[in-house]
Design a protein around this motif. Structure first.
Motif, mmCIF file in Angstrom:
data_model
loop_
_atom_site.group_PDB
_atom_site.id
_atom_site.type_symbol
_atom_site.label_atom_id
_atom_site.label_comp_id
_atom_site.label_asym_id
_atom_site.label_seq_id
_atom_site.Cartn_x
_atom_site.Cartn_y
_atom_site.Cartn_z
ATOM 1 N N VAL A 50 23.855 20.608 -33.095
ATOM 2 C CA VAL A 50 23.528 20.039 -31.793
ATOM 3 C C VAL A 50 23.205 21.169 -30.825
ATOM 4 N N THR A 51 22.212 20.956 -29.990
ATOM 5 C CA THR A 51 21.895 21.898 -28.920
ATOM 6 C C THR A 51 21.983 21.160 -27.592
ATOM 7 N N ARG A 70 18.403 24.697 -16.577
ATOM 8 C CA ARG A 70 18.599 25.974 -17.279
ATOM 9 C C ARG A 70 19.493 26.927 -16.481
ATOM 10 N N TRP A 71 20.517 26.366 -15.821
ATOM 11 C CA TRP A 71 21.497 27.159 -15.067
ATOM 12 C C TRP A 71 22.122 28.189 -15.996
ATOM 13 N N MET A 88 25.033 30.408 -25.339
ATOM 14 C CA MET A 88 24.028 31.260 -24.708
ATOM 15 C C MET A 88 24.137 31.088 -23.191
ATOM 16 N N PRO A 89 23.455 31.912 -22.390
ATOM 17 C CA PRO A 89 23.595 31.808 -20.931
ATOM 18 C C PRO A 89 23.281 30.424 -20.355
ATOM 19 N N ASP A 90 22.359 29.677 -20.981
ATOM 20 C CA ASP A 90 21.988 28.377 -20.424
ATOM 21 C C ASP A 90 21.984 27.241 -21.441
ATOM 22 N N HIS A 91 22.532 27.476 -22.616
ATOM 23 C CA HIS A 91 22.612 26.400 -23.602
ATOM 24 C C HIS A 91 23.671 26.708 -24.658
ATOM 25 N N LEU A 92 23.991 25.685 -25.427
ATOM 26 C CA LEU A 92 25.010 25.773 -26.471
ATOM 27 C C LEU A 92 24.422 25.298 -27.792
ATOM 28 N N HIS A 93 24.614 26.090 -28.836
ATOM 29 C CA HIS A 93 24.317 25.677 -30.205
ATOM 30 C C HIS A 93 25.676 25.395 -30.852
ATOM 31 N N TRP A 94 25.832 24.202 -31.410
ATOM 32 C CA TRP A 94 27.120 23.786 -31.961
ATOM 33 C C TRP A 94 26.898 23.098 -33.307
ATOM 34 N N ARG A 95 27.468 23.629 -34.362
ATOM 35 C CA ARG A 95 27.424 23.006 -35.673
ATOM 36 C C ARG A 95 28.834 22.526 -35.980
ATOM 37 N N PHE A 96 28.960 21.253 -36.307
ATOM 38 C CA PHE A 96 30.288 20.673 -36.527
ATOM 39 C C PHE A 96 30.218 19.501 -37.491
ATOM 40 N N ARG A 97 31.383 19.183 -38.043
ATOM 41 C CA ARG A 97 31.542 17.999 -38.882
ATOM 42 C C ARG A 97 32.108 16.911 -37.980
ATOM 43 N N LEU A 98 31.443 15.762 -37.954
ATOM 44 C CA LEU A 98 31.860 14.651 -37.107
ATOM 45 C C LEU A 98 33.144 14.037 -37.633
#
Length: 149
Positions: A26-27, A33-34, A67-77
């Motif tokens: 998920v991104t 872009r704060w 990252m400064p203005d976003h999140l990359h998240w890999r997870f198991r639901l």
């Protein structure tokens, strides 16, 4: 009459499926872009919210990179959880803990297929700061973690 952005958001959600135990990538992007996620105290609070989601059983984080203005998240639901609800809970929880943080509506998701290499995908996520030119080596960047390295 819906705006183009609203129509685009609807297309992103069309076909979204929540499968318990499925690995998702998920991104999430901050509103406008704060770049406030670059602040160490803000970053640590967002990371704390990721850990809270895991402790509540909604997800099992496999890798993330803030990252400064976003999140990359890999997870198991988690079992019995809905992907959109879990992401919404993360957004809401983090926004309550960080008064200036607002997330863009929607999010980009990708269900990781069984044949994809989780280690390779985790390395891709955590190397984002290198590709963005923020650091020369992954180890120099403080806001990431991965189980699959």
């Amino acid at each position: 009459m819906p705006t183009e952005q609203m129509r685009h958001g609807w297309r992103l959600r069309r076909g979204r499926v929540s499968i318990p135990g499925q690995v998702y990538s998920v991104t999430l992007v901050t509103h406008g872009r704060w770049p406030g996620l670059a602040d160490i105290s803000v970053a640590r609070r967002v990371i704390g919210c990721l850990r809270d989601m895991e402790e509540m059983g909604h997800s099992e984080t496999l890798a993330f990179c803030l990252m400064p203005d976003h999140l990359h998240w890999r997870f198991r639901l988690g079992h019995g959880d809905d992907l959109s609800v879990v992401v919404g809970q993360l957004k809401g929880r983090s926004a309550r803990h960080i008064p200036l943080l607002r997330w863009q509506r929607g999010f980009h998701d990708h269900a990781v297929r069984n044949d994809e290499d989780l280690r390779r995908l985790a390395r891709y996520i955590v190397s984002n700061p290198v590709r963005a030119g923020l650091v020369r080596r992954v180890g120099e960047y403080p806001h990431w973690d991965a189980v699959w390295l």
